[in-house]
Design a protein around this motif. Structure first.
Motif, PDB file in Angstrom:
ATOM      1  N   HIS A  83      17.495  12.068 -28.166  1.00  0.00           N
ATOM      2  CA  HIS A  83      17.285  10.630 -28.046  1.00  0.00           C
ATOM      3  C   HIS A  83      16.646  10.199 -26.732  1.00  0.00           C
ATOM      4  O   HIS A  83      16.309   9.022 -26.581  1.00  0.00           O
ATOM      5  CB  HIS A  83      18.615   9.888 -28.212  1.00  0.00           C
ATOM      6  CG  HIS A  83      19.284  10.185 -29.516  1.00  0.00           C
ATOM      7  ND1 HIS A  83      18.817   9.716 -30.713  1.00  0.00           N
ATOM      8  CD2 HIS A  83      20.368  10.942 -29.805  1.00  0.00           C
ATOM      9  CE1 HIS A  83      19.581  10.151 -31.689  1.00  0.00           C
ATOM     10  NE2 HIS A  83      20.528  10.901 -31.173  1.00  0.00           N
ATOM     11  N   SER A  84      16.486  11.119 -25.780  1.00  0.00           N
ATOM     12  CA  SER A  84      15.967  10.714 -24.477  1.00  0.00           C
ATOM     13  C   SER A  84      15.392  11.902 -23.712  1.00  0.00           C
ATOM     14  O   SER A  84      15.607  13.054 -24.066  1.00  0.00           O
ATOM     15  CB  SER A  84      17.073  10.064 -23.639  1.00  0.00           C
ATOM     16  OG  SER A  84      18.065  11.011 -23.348  1.00  0.00           O
ATOM     17  N   VAL A  85      14.672  11.551 -22.649  1.00  0.00           N
ATOM     18  CA  VAL A  85      14.175  12.537 -21.688  1.00  0.00           C
ATOM     19  C   VAL A  85      14.793  12.164 -20.351  1.00  0.00           C
ATOM     20  O   VAL A  85      14.770  10.999 -19.955  1.00  0.00           O
ATOM     21  CB  VAL A  85      12.639  12.482 -21.575  1.00  0.00           C
ATOM     22  CG1 VAL A  85      12.134  13.443 -20.514  1.00  0.00           C
ATOM     23  CG2 VAL A  85      11.985  12.760 -22.899  1.00  0.00           C
ATOM     24  N   GLN A  97      16.276   9.929 -13.813  1.00  0.00           N
ATOM     25  CA  GLN A  97      15.613   8.923 -14.633  1.00  0.00           C
ATOM     26  C   GLN A  97      15.778   9.333 -16.087  1.00  0.00           C
ATOM     27  O   GLN A  97      15.492  10.473 -16.435  1.00  0.00           O
ATOM     28  CB  GLN A  97      14.129   8.835 -14.287  1.00  0.00           C
ATOM     29  CG  GLN A  97      13.854   8.520 -12.842  1.00  0.00           C
ATOM     30  CD  GLN A  97      12.394   8.734 -12.474  1.00  0.00           C
ATOM     31  OE1 GLN A  97      11.782   9.710 -12.893  1.00  0.00           O
ATOM     32  NE2 GLN A  97      11.858   7.834 -11.678  1.00  0.00           N
ATOM     33  N   THR A  98      16.223   8.405 -16.922  1.00  0.00           N
ATOM     34  CA  THR A  98      16.382   8.677 -18.343  1.00  0.00           C
ATOM     35  C   THR A  98      15.483   7.732 -19.122  1.00  0.00           C
ATOM     36  O   THR A  98      15.523   6.520 -18.918  1.00  0.00           O
ATOM     37  CB  THR A  98      17.847   8.516 -18.772  1.00  0.00           C
ATOM     38  OG1 THR A  98      18.642   9.426 -18.000  1.00  0.00           O
ATOM     39  CG2 THR A  98      18.030   8.834 -20.236  1.00  0.00           C
ATOM     40  N   ILE A  99      14.684   8.308 -19.993  1.00  0.00           N
ATOM     41  CA  ILE A  99      13.736   7.535 -20.779  1.00  0.00           C
ATOM     42  C   ILE A  99      14.120   7.665 -22.249  1.00  0.00           C
ATOM     43  O   ILE A  99      14.043   8.768 -22.802  1.00  0.00           O
ATOM     44  CB  ILE A  99      12.296   8.049 -20.579  1.00  0.00           C
ATOM     45  CG1 ILE A  99      11.968   8.136 -19.092  1.00  0.00           C
ATOM     46  CG2 ILE A  99      11.296   7.178 -21.305  1.00  0.00           C
ATOM     47  CD1 ILE A  99      11.563   9.491 -18.645  1.00  0.00           C
ATOM     48  N   PRO A 100      14.536   6.572 -22.906  1.00  0.00           N
ATOM     49  CA  PRO A 100      14.809   6.644 -24.352  1.00  0.00           C
ATOM     50  C   PRO A 100      13.514   6.937 -25.112  1.00  0.00           C
ATOM     51  O   PRO A 100      12.457   6.383 -24.797  1.00  0.00           O
ATOM     52  CB  PRO A 100      15.339   5.246 -24.692  1.00  0.00           C
ATOM     53  CG  PRO A 100      15.692   4.623 -23.393  1.00  0.00           C
ATOM     54  CD  PRO A 100      14.837   5.267 -22.349  1.00  0.00           C
ATOM     55  N   ALA A 156      11.665   8.061 -33.618  1.00  0.00           N
ATOM     56  CA  ALA A 156      12.645   7.101 -33.105  1.00  0.00           C
ATOM     57  C   ALA A 156      12.232   5.675 -33.443  1.00  0.00           C
ATOM     58  O   ALA A 156      13.078   4.845 -33.777  1.00  0.00           O
ATOM     59  CB  ALA A 156      12.795   7.270 -31.590  1.00  0.00           C
ATOM     60  N   ARG A 157      10.940   5.377 -33.384  1.00  0.00           N
ATOM     61  CA  ARG A 157      10.475   4.030 -33.740  1.00  0.00           C
ATOM     62  C   ARG A 157      10.647   3.766 -35.225  1.00  0.00           C
ATOM     63  O   ARG A 157      10.989   2.670 -35.626  1.00  0.00           O
ATOM     64  CB  ARG A 157       9.003   3.873 -33.354  1.00  0.00           C
ATOM     65  CG  ARG A 157       8.847   3.574 -31.904  1.00  0.00           C
ATOM     66  CD  ARG A 157       7.568   2.788 -31.629  1.00  0.00           C
ATOM     67  NE  ARG A 157       7.368   2.778 -30.198  1.00  0.00           N
ATOM     68  CZ  ARG A 157       6.606   3.621 -29.543  1.00  0.00           C
ATOM     69  NH1 ARG A 157       5.931   4.549 -30.177  1.00  0.00           N
ATOM     70  NH2 ARG A 157       6.505   3.553 -28.236  1.00  0.00           N
ATOM     71  N   GLU A 158      10.379   4.790 -36.059  1.00  0.00           N
ATOM     72  CA  GLU A 158      10.545   4.608 -37.497  1.00  0.00           C
ATOM     73  C   GLU A 158      11.997   4.336 -37.853  1.00  0.00           C
ATOM     74  O   GLU A 158      12.281   3.483 -38.679  1.00  0.00           O
ATOM     75  CB  GLU A 158      10.041   5.849 -38.245  1.00  0.00           C
ATOM     76  CG  GLU A 158       8.537   5.991 -38.215  1.00  0.00           C
ATOM     77  CD  GLU A 158       8.061   7.313 -38.786  1.00  0.00           C
ATOM     78  OE1 GLU A 158       8.896   8.124 -39.252  1.00  0.00           O
ATOM     79  OE2 GLU A 158       6.835   7.553 -38.752  1.00  0.00           O
ATOM     80  N   VAL A 159      12.914   5.029 -37.207  1.00  0.00           N
ATOM     81  CA  VAL A 159      14.345   4.808 -37.445  1.00  0.00           C
ATOM     82  C   VAL A 159      14.743   3.406 -36.996  1.00  0.00           C
ATOM     83  O   VAL A 159      15.489   2.704 -37.674  1.00  0.00           O
ATOM     84  CB  VAL A 159      15.189   5.886 -36.729  1.00  0.00           C
ATOM     85  CG1 VAL A 159      16.661   5.532 -36.747  1.00  0.00           C
ATOM     86  CG2 VAL A 159      14.958   7.238 -37.356  1.00  0.00           C
ATOM     87  N   ASP A 160      14.220   2.951 -35.845  1.00  0.00           N
ATOM     88  CA  ASP A 160      14.549   1.621 -35.334  1.00  0.00           C
ATOM     89  C   ASP A 160      14.011   0.516 -36.236  1.00  0.00           C
ATOM     90  O   ASP A 160      14.621  -0.532 -36.383  1.00  0.00           O
ATOM     91  CB  ASP A 160      13.985   1.424 -33.924  1.00  0.00           C
ATOM     92  CG  ASP A 160      14.805   2.156 -32.876  1.00  0.00           C
ATOM     93  OD1 ASP A 160      15.899   2.637 -33.215  1.00  0.00           O
ATOM     94  OD2 ASP A 160      14.332   2.265 -31.728  1.00  0.00           O
ATOM     95  N   THR A 161      12.850   0.721 -36.862  1.00  0.00           N
ATOM     96  CA  THR A 161      12.248  -0.330 -37.685  1.00  0.00           C
ATOM     97  C   THR A 161      12.766  -0.313 -39.113  1.00  0.00           C
ATOM     98  O   THR A 161      12.568  -1.275 -39.840  1.00  0.00           O
ATOM     99  CB  THR A 161      10.710  -0.203 -37.705  1.00  0.00           C
ATOM    100  OG1 THR A 161      10.356   1.085 -38.187  1.00  0.00           O
ATOM    101  CG2 THR A 161      10.147  -0.435 -36.323  1.00  0.00           C
ATOM    102  N   ASP A 162      13.439   0.752 -39.536  1.00  0.00           N
ATOM    103  CA  ASP A 162      13.965   0.824 -40.897  1.00  0.00           C
ATOM    104  C   ASP A 162      15.209  -0.036 -41.068  1.00  0.00           C
ATOM    105  O   ASP A 162      15.607  -0.323 -42.184  1.00  0.00           O
ATOM    106  CB  ASP A 162      14.303   2.276 -41.270  1.00  0.00           C
ATOM    107  CG  ASP A 162      13.049   3.082 -41.536  1.00  0.00           C
ATOM    108  OD1 ASP A 162      11.981   2.467 -41.734  1.00  0.00           O
ATOM    109  OD2 ASP A 162      13.138   4.325 -41.562  1.00  0.00           O
TER     110      ASP A 162
END
Length: 163
Positions: A83-85, A97-100, A156-162
Motif C-alpha cells: 500500500h505504500s513506499v 517518508q511514506t508515500i501511499p 490502488a486508484r482502481e480500488v479507490d474509485t470502485d
C-alpha cells in the motif's frame, strides 16, 4: 526505526557520493583560491580574513561529509509495501517518508554521467504535493521498481474509485 525488510542501496553509491563530494571540494577550493588571491592583492583587512575562514570551514565540512559516507550509507534505505513506499535517509537528522501508492502520479528515472558510469539510476516518485527520490539504485532494479510502482498505483486508484 529501520524495518528489517528495508532494501539497501548498492555499495557503489558510496563511490558516487565520494565523487560528487570531491568535485564540490575542488570547485570550492578553486573559487576560494581565486577570491583569496584577489583579496590578498587588493585588500588587506578583516573582510579577507573572514572570507578565508568561511572557505576553510566549508572545505572542512565537505571533508567531514566524505568521511561520513559509509555511516550515511547505512541509513539510506527503502521499502515497498502493498500500500505504500517508505524511504529512510539521514544520519544526524534521520527522516522517513511514506508515500501511499494511490497518491503516486508519476515515477521517473534519472541518470547523470556519474551514475551512468556505475550503471545506477535515481528513482523519483512524484505526488501532487511532493517529489521523493531514492538516490541511486542499479538500472535493472530501477526499471523494475518504476514499472511495479506504476502498476501498483494504477491498481490502488482502481480500488479507490470502485467504492
Amino acid at each position: 526505526m529501520l524495518p528489517d525488510n528495508a532494501q539497501k542501496l548498492p555499495k557503489s553509491v558510496k563511490i558516487v557520493w565520494l565523487i560528487h563530494t570531491s568535485i564540490a571540494f575542488v570547485l570550492i577550493l578553486a573559487v576560494g583560491l581565486v577570491i583569496n588571491s584577489f583579496f590578498l592583492n587588493h585588500w588587506q583587512n578583516i573582510l579577507a580574513t573572514i572570507i578565508q575562514v568561511i572557505f576553510v570551514l566549508v572545505l572542512l565540512c565537505l571533508l567531514a561529509y566524505a568521511l561520513l559516507i559509509p555511516y550515511y550509507y547505512r541509513f539510506h534505505q527503502y521499502v515497498i509495501n502493498p500500500h505504500s513506499v517508505s524511504i529512510y535517509k539521514g544520519f544526524f537528522w534521520r527522516q522517513s517518508q511514506t508515500i501511499p501508492l494511490n497518491r503516486i502520479q508519476n515515477v521517473d528515472t534519472v541518470q547523470g554521467p556519474i551514475l551512468n558510469i556505475f550503471k545506477l539510476q535515481k528513482l523519483s516518485i512524484v505526488t501532487a504535493a511532493n517529489a521523493f527520490t531514492i538516490n541511486a539504485i542499479d538500472e535493472k532494479t530501477a526499471l523494475q521498481l518504476r514499472d511495479q510502482l506504476i502498476q501498483a498505483a494504477r491498481q490502488a486508484r482502481e480500488v479507490d474509485t470502485d467504492d
